[in-house]
Design an enzyme around this catalytic site. Structure first.
Site, PDB file in Angstrom:
ATOM      1  N   LYS A  21       0.829  -1.220   0.000  1.00  0.00           N
ATOM      2  CA  LYS A  21       0.000   0.000   0.000  1.00  0.00           C
ATOM      3  C   LYS A  21       0.862   1.269   0.000  1.00  0.00           C
ATOM      4  CE  LYS A  21      -2.315  -0.935   3.815  1.00  0.00           C
ATOM      5  NZ  LYS A  21      -1.694  -2.218   4.232  1.00  0.00           N
ATOM      6  N   ARG A  96      -9.818   1.164   8.574  1.00  0.00           N
ATOM      7  CA  ARG A  96      -9.449  -0.199   8.945  1.00  0.00           C
ATOM      8  C   ARG A  96     -10.565  -0.891   9.728  1.00  0.00           C
ATOM      9  NH1 ARG A  96      -3.542   0.876   8.872  1.00  0.00           N
ATOM     10  NH2 ARG A  96      -2.334  -0.991   9.219  1.00  0.00           N
ATOM     11  N   ARG A 135      11.595  -5.712   5.759  1.00  0.00           N
ATOM     12  CA  ARG A 135      11.616  -4.445   5.030  1.00  0.00           C
ATOM     13  C   ARG A 135      12.221  -3.281   5.806  1.00  0.00           C
ATOM     14  NH1 ARG A 135       5.108  -2.985   4.557  1.00  0.00           N
ATOM     15  NH2 ARG A 135       4.838  -2.505   6.760  1.00  0.00           N
ATOM     16  N   ARG A 168      14.172   0.971  10.123  1.00  0.00           N
ATOM     17  CA  ARG A 168      13.189  -0.113  10.177  1.00  0.00           C
ATOM     18  C   ARG A 168      12.116   0.274  11.177  1.00  0.00           C
ATOM     19  NH1 ARG A 168      15.194  -5.296   8.168  1.00  0.00           N
ATOM     20  NH2 ARG A 168      17.369  -4.882   7.624  1.00  0.00           N
ATOM     21  N   ARG A 180      -0.724  -8.281  13.220  1.00  0.00           N
ATOM     22  CA  ARG A 180      -1.297  -7.263  12.319  1.00  0.00           C
ATOM     23  C   ARG A 180      -2.138  -7.918  11.231  1.00  0.00           C
ATOM     24  NH1 ARG A 180       4.080  -4.537  10.853  1.00  0.00           N
ATOM     25  NH2 ARG A 180       2.881  -3.249   9.437  1.00  0.00           N
TER      26      ARG A 180
HETATM   27  P1  AMP Z   1       0.574   0.952   8.986  1.00  0.00           P
HETATM   28  O1  AMP Z   1       1.709   1.906   8.836  1.00  0.00           O
HETATM   29  O2  AMP Z   1      -0.595   1.325   8.129  1.00  0.00           O
HETATM   30  O3  AMP Z   1       0.993  -0.486   8.808  1.00  0.00           O
HETATM   31  O4  AMP Z   1       0.075   1.092  10.502  1.00  0.00           O
HETATM   32  C1  AMP Z   1       0.928   0.773  11.594  1.00  0.00           C
HETATM   33  C2  AMP Z   1       0.103   0.582  12.844  1.00  0.00           C
HETATM   34  O5  AMP Z   1      -0.583   1.812  13.153  1.00  0.00           O
HETATM   35  C3  AMP Z   1      -1.006  -0.454  12.743  1.00  0.00           C
HETATM   36  O6  AMP Z   1      -0.535  -1.769  13.003  1.00  0.00           O
HETATM   37  C4  AMP Z   1      -1.977   0.046  13.818  1.00  0.00           C
HETATM   38  O7  AMP Z   1      -1.523  -0.270  15.103  1.00  0.00           O
HETATM   39  C5  AMP Z   1      -1.893   1.548  13.648  1.00  0.00           C
HETATM   40  N1  AMP Z   1      -2.875   2.078  12.645  1.00  0.00           N
HETATM   41  C6  AMP Z   1      -2.597   2.673  11.451  1.00  0.00           C
HETATM   42  N2  AMP Z   1      -3.724   3.052  10.829  1.00  0.00           N
HETATM   43  C7  AMP Z   1      -4.742   2.668  11.637  1.00  0.00           C
HETATM   44  C8  AMP Z   1      -6.167   2.751  11.539  1.00  0.00           C
HETATM   45  N3  AMP Z   1      -6.757   3.283  10.449  1.00  0.00           N
HETATM   46  N4  AMP Z   1      -6.895   2.251  12.556  1.00  0.00           N
HETATM   47  C9  AMP Z   1      -6.307   1.698  13.655  1.00  0.00           C
HETATM   48  N5  AMP Z   1      -4.986   1.573  13.804  1.00  0.00           N
HETATM   49  C10 AMP Z   1      -4.193   2.051  12.807  1.00  0.00           C
END
Ligand code: AMP
Length: 226
Positions: A21, A96, A135, A168, A180
């Site tokens: 993404k 999400r 990554r 990282r 996740r």
């Molecule tokens: P990401 O960078 O999108 O992988 O997000 C990293 C972490 O941030 C996720 O594992 C969640 O803990 C939190 N997070 C990011 N976006 C959301 C969202 N829309 N709703 C809830 N938690 C989020």
């Protein structure tokens, strides 16, 4: 890369961690002049800044869970109020949960807008853990790399900007990636049906080469925002 002019779109990238993404949102930002809006990046910035929201979110993020809708919606609304968003946005990692999707609809409806397309990046679960666990990114320009699948041409030097510092994410470990992925299946995957019901869902096979996925995505974005 040439920028293509389009009407302001609200695009959602759906997909589990590691689906690409962030990489694809950055490509769309360059190619279409859209603004990438990543709630993960906003939350990491809040954690780094030590804000109240950041302090509340930190342990949840480290465990691979989802931060509460209240916190996420507050930071998203603040970001959506900034003027650059008028160019059109790619939502990366938001919504999400069903609650977030409903709140987004309400936010857009208040401005007479709606979601232009929700694009689901479809991938195999097993491959996702390996992708996430290895990554890292260039600390200067944010270009993404991977220990196995995409190393810089000159070891230790970013292909894109020549930077030599890399970082990282604290949650990009095999253990947290599993949590996740589970959160994705339990709370986010149902949104695929939600957007399908609204007639705005697009699906992409996201197991192939990054360039192939970018090409498929670009053709969808050109079509839906024309
Ligand atoms: P990401 O960078 O999108 O992988 O997000 C990293 C972490 O941030 C996720 O594992 C969640 O803990 C939190 N997070 C990011 N976006 C959301 C969202 N829309 N709703 C809830 N938690 C989020």
């Amino acid at each position: 890369m040439t920028e293509v002019t389009t009407r302001p779109a609200v695009l959602i990238l759906l997909g589990p961690p590691g689906a690409g993404k962030g990489t694809q949102a950055r490509m769309l930002e360059e190619r279409f002049g859209l603004v990438q809006l990543s709630t993960g990046d906003l939350l990491r910035a809040a954690v780094a800044a030590g804000t109240e929201a950041g302090r509340a979110a930190q342990s949840v993020m480290e465990a691979g869970g989802l931060v509460s809708d209240d916190i996420v919606l507050a930071i998203l609304k603040d970001r959506m109020a900034e003027p650059d968003v008028a160019k059109g946005v790619i939502l990366d990692g938001f919504p999400r949960t069903a609650g977030q999707a409903a709140a987004l609809d309400a936010l857009l409806a208040a401005e007479g807008r709606e979601v232009t397309a929700a694009i689901s990046l479809e991938v195999d679960d097993a491959a996702m853990i390996a992708r996430v666990a290895g990554r890292y990114t260039c600390a200067t320009c944010g270009e993404g790399y991977h220990d196995q699948f995409k190393t810089p041409a000159i070891a230790g030097t970013c292909d894109k900007c020549g930077g030599t510092a890399f970082k990282r994410r604290a949650d990009d470990t095999a253990e947290t990636a599993g949590a996740r992925l589970a959160a994705y299946h339990a709370q986010t995957a149902p949104l695929i049906a939600y957007y399908e019901g609204k007639g705005v869902l697009e699906r992409i096979d996201a197991m192939g080469a990054i360039e192939e996925i970018s090409a498929a995505l670009s053709s969808i974005v050109s079509r839906v925002s024309a």
